[in-house]
Design an enzyme around this catalytic site. Structure first.
Site, short mmCIF file in Angstrom:
data_model
loop_
_atom_site.label_atom_id
_atom_site.label_comp_id
_atom_site.label_asym_id
_atom_site.label_seq_id
_atom_site.Cartn_x
_atom_site.Cartn_y
_atom_site.Cartn_z
N GLU A 1 -25.97 -3.81 -31.78
CA GLU A 1 -27.16 -3.71 -30.92
C GLU A 1 -27.88 -5.04 -30.78
O GLU A 1 -27.79 -5.92 -31.66
CB GLU A 1 -28.11 -2.63 -31.46
N HIS B 1 -29.88 2.94 -25.29
CA HIS B 1 -30.72 3.80 -26.12
C HIS B 1 -32.08 4.01 -25.46
O HIS B 1 -32.57 3.13 -24.75
CB HIS B 1 -30.88 3.19 -27.52
N LYS C 1 -33.33 -5.46 -38.51
CA LYS C 1 -33.83 -4.53 -37.49
C LYS C 1 -34.47 -3.30 -38.13
O LYS C 1 -34.26 -3.02 -39.31
CB LYS C 1 -32.71 -4.11 -36.56
N ASP D 1 -25.38 -1.71 -36.60
CA ASP D 1 -26.70 -2.33 -36.45
C ASP D 1 -26.60 -3.60 -35.59
O ASP D 1 -26.08 -3.56 -34.50
CB ASP D 1 -27.31 -2.64 -37.82
N ASP E 1 -21.68 2.61 -36.41
CA ASP E 1 -22.97 1.99 -36.11
C ASP E 1 -23.08 0.75 -36.99
O ASP E 1 -23.24 0.85 -38.20
CB ASP E 1 -24.07 3.01 -36.45
N ARG F 1 -24.84 -2.31 -27.57
CA ARG F 1 -25.98 -1.39 -27.45
C ARG F 1 -27.22 -2.16 -27.05
O ARG F 1 -27.57 -3.13 -27.71
CB ARG F 1 -26.19 -0.70 -28.79
N SER G 1 -23.51 6.91 -38.85
CA SER G 1 -24.90 6.58 -38.51
C SER G 1 -25.58 5.71 -39.56
O SER G 1 -25.62 6.07 -40.75
CB SER G 1 -25.68 7.90 -38.36
N GLY G 2 -26.17 4.62 -39.11
CA GLY G 2 -26.92 3.76 -40.02
C GLY G 2 -28.13 4.47 -40.58
O GLY G 2 -28.47 4.32 -41.76
N LEU G 3 -28.79 5.26 -39.73
CA LEU G 3 -29.95 6.02 -40.20
C LEU G 3 -29.53 6.99 -41.31
O LEU G 3 -30.16 7.06 -42.37
CB LEU G 3 -30.57 6.80 -39.03
N ASN H 1 -35.16 0.95 -37.43
CA ASN H 1 -34.69 2.09 -36.64
C ASN H 1 -35.46 2.17 -35.33
O ASN H 1 -36.66 1.90 -35.28
CB ASN H 1 -34.85 3.40 -37.45
N SER H 2 -34.76 2.56 -34.28
CA SER H 2 -35.33 2.54 -32.93
C SER H 2 -36.57 3.42 -32.77
O SER H 2 -37.33 3.24 -31.83
CB SER H 2 -34.27 2.98 -31.93
N ASP I 1 -34.12 3.18 -42.63
CA ASP I 1 -33.17 2.43 -41.80
C ASP I 1 -33.85 1.16 -41.28
O ASP I 1 -34.22 1.07 -40.11
CB ASP I 1 -32.74 3.37 -40.65
C1 SPV Z 1 -28.40 5.74 -36.06
O1 SPV Z 1 -28.01 6.91 -36.12
O2 SPV Z 1 -28.51 5.00 -37.04
C2 SPV Z 1 -28.74 5.15 -34.77
C3 SPV Z 1 -29.24 6.01 -33.71
O3 SPV Z 1 -28.65 3.95 -34.61
S1 SPV Z 1 -30.97 5.99 -33.83
O4 SPV Z 1 -31.35 6.46 -35.13
O5 SPV Z 1 -31.41 6.87 -32.77
O6 SPV Z 1 -31.44 4.64 -33.60
MG MG Z 2 -28.47 2.93 -36.35
#
Ligand code: SPV
Ligand code: MG
Length: 296
Positions: free
Chosen positions: A122, A197, A128, A95, A93, A166, A54-56, A130-131, A66
């Site tokens: 994505e 997502h 970017k 990004d 992930d 994504r 996970s990037g986060l 975080n979503s 993130d």
């Molecule tokens: C992550 O875990 O870095 C993701 C999922 O990309 S989210 O945090 O929901 O965007």
């Molecule tokens: Mg991510």
């Protein structure tokens, strides 16, 4: 099982092939987010089918948000550590692919070298956020992202590596028509699976997507905000993979906060001892006996 990978010599693409087999068998994959070897091992030990690098989580583990502050090398190092620590497939992930088309190609090459099963890119503009950040979400044009996917696909060396495209269409406030248009285009240009997502509080838009997608390619979802969404519902909808992207880190943060507060409040660690892992558990998780065995 936790340290079995230490002695494993894997064929290139072995875990990508595992992932493709699971997709072909239409088996719903339950995937846990991780950021390092230990968090990945805990997820694999619990029985998750794969690990999401996970990037986060990797950003947060560096004490950073993130928002594309870390570079590819740092995310890659995190994914490689996870890959070495578990025997299940790793979904990376990546990004936005860390820049433009060429960055996406280089991302594919470098991540494939680590042996990860899947690379996920994505359709947002680099850098970017975080979503779940409310402001500043910016989508790349679908055609431009398609070129990024094509370039990444051309750089792929093992035929089984899975490229997941994504879409952040729902994250950016667009509807199911745009999410579908984008995902069809991404599969047209070579994506092997799509991640749709959503930050909605329920699964309605994801289900609306599934109803019209008609199983064209495997679909991945990340039910963070729509936490009630069950594995049974995902199965019924024909979803291929459910990623619990950050719950492991969130559980850790709460547990550590509580433990340290108790130690300071009580003046010793006596109160927390029954509630924390033993040093032996840490030895076991990190493969102490196996490593000492090499030295005998
Ligand atoms: C992550 O875990 O870095 C993701 C999922 O990309 S989210 O945090 O929901 O965007
Ligand atoms: Mg991510």
């Amino acid at each position: 099982m936790t340290t079995e990978t230490a002695n494993l010599i894997e064929a290139p693409g072995a875990r990508a092939s595992m992932l493709r087999r699971a997709f072909a068998e239409k088996k719903l994959l339950r995937v846990a987010g991780a950021h390092d070897g230990l968090s990945a091992r805990l997820a694999a030990e619990a029985g998750f089918d794969a690990i999401w690098a996970s990037g986060l989580e990797i950003s947060a583990a560096h004490g950073l948000p993130d928002v594309s502050l870390l570079g590819m090398a740092e995310f890659l190092s995190g994914a490689a550590t996870i890959q070495r620590s578990v025997a299940v497939p790793v979904v990376a992930d990546c990004d936005t692919g860390f820049g433009g088309n060429l960055n996406a190609a280089y991302t594919m090459m470098c991540y494939e070298d680590t042996g990860v099963a899947a690379v996920c890119i994505e359709d947002k503009v680099f850098p970017k956020r975080n979503s779940f950040v409310d402001a500043g979400q910016q989508l790349l044009e679908a055609e431009e992202f398609g070129q990024k996917l094509t370039t990444a696909k051309q750089a792929q060396r093992h035929p089984d590596t899975v490229l997941i495209a994504r879409t952040e269409a729902f994250i950016c406030g667009l509807g199911v028509d745009e999410a579908l248009r984008r995902c069809h285009h991404y599969v047209d240009v070579g994506a092997d699976a799509v991640l749709v997502h959503s930050k909605a509080v329920d699964s309605a838009e994801v289900i609306a997507f599934m109803d019209r997608w008609r199983h064209r390619a495997p679909v991945v979802v990340v039910p963070t905000t729509y936490a009630r969404f069950s594995v049974r519902e995902a199965n019924d909808a024909g979803i291929a993979m459910v990623i619990y992207a950050n719950q492991g880190m969130r559980a850790t943060v709460r547990a550590v906060r509580d433990a340290w507060a108790t130690v300071l409040a009580e003046g010793s660690t006596t109160g927390i001892e029954p509630h924390i892992a033993s040093v032996k558990e840490i030895f076991d998780l990190s493969g102490m006996n196996q490593w000492l065995g090499r030295d005998r």
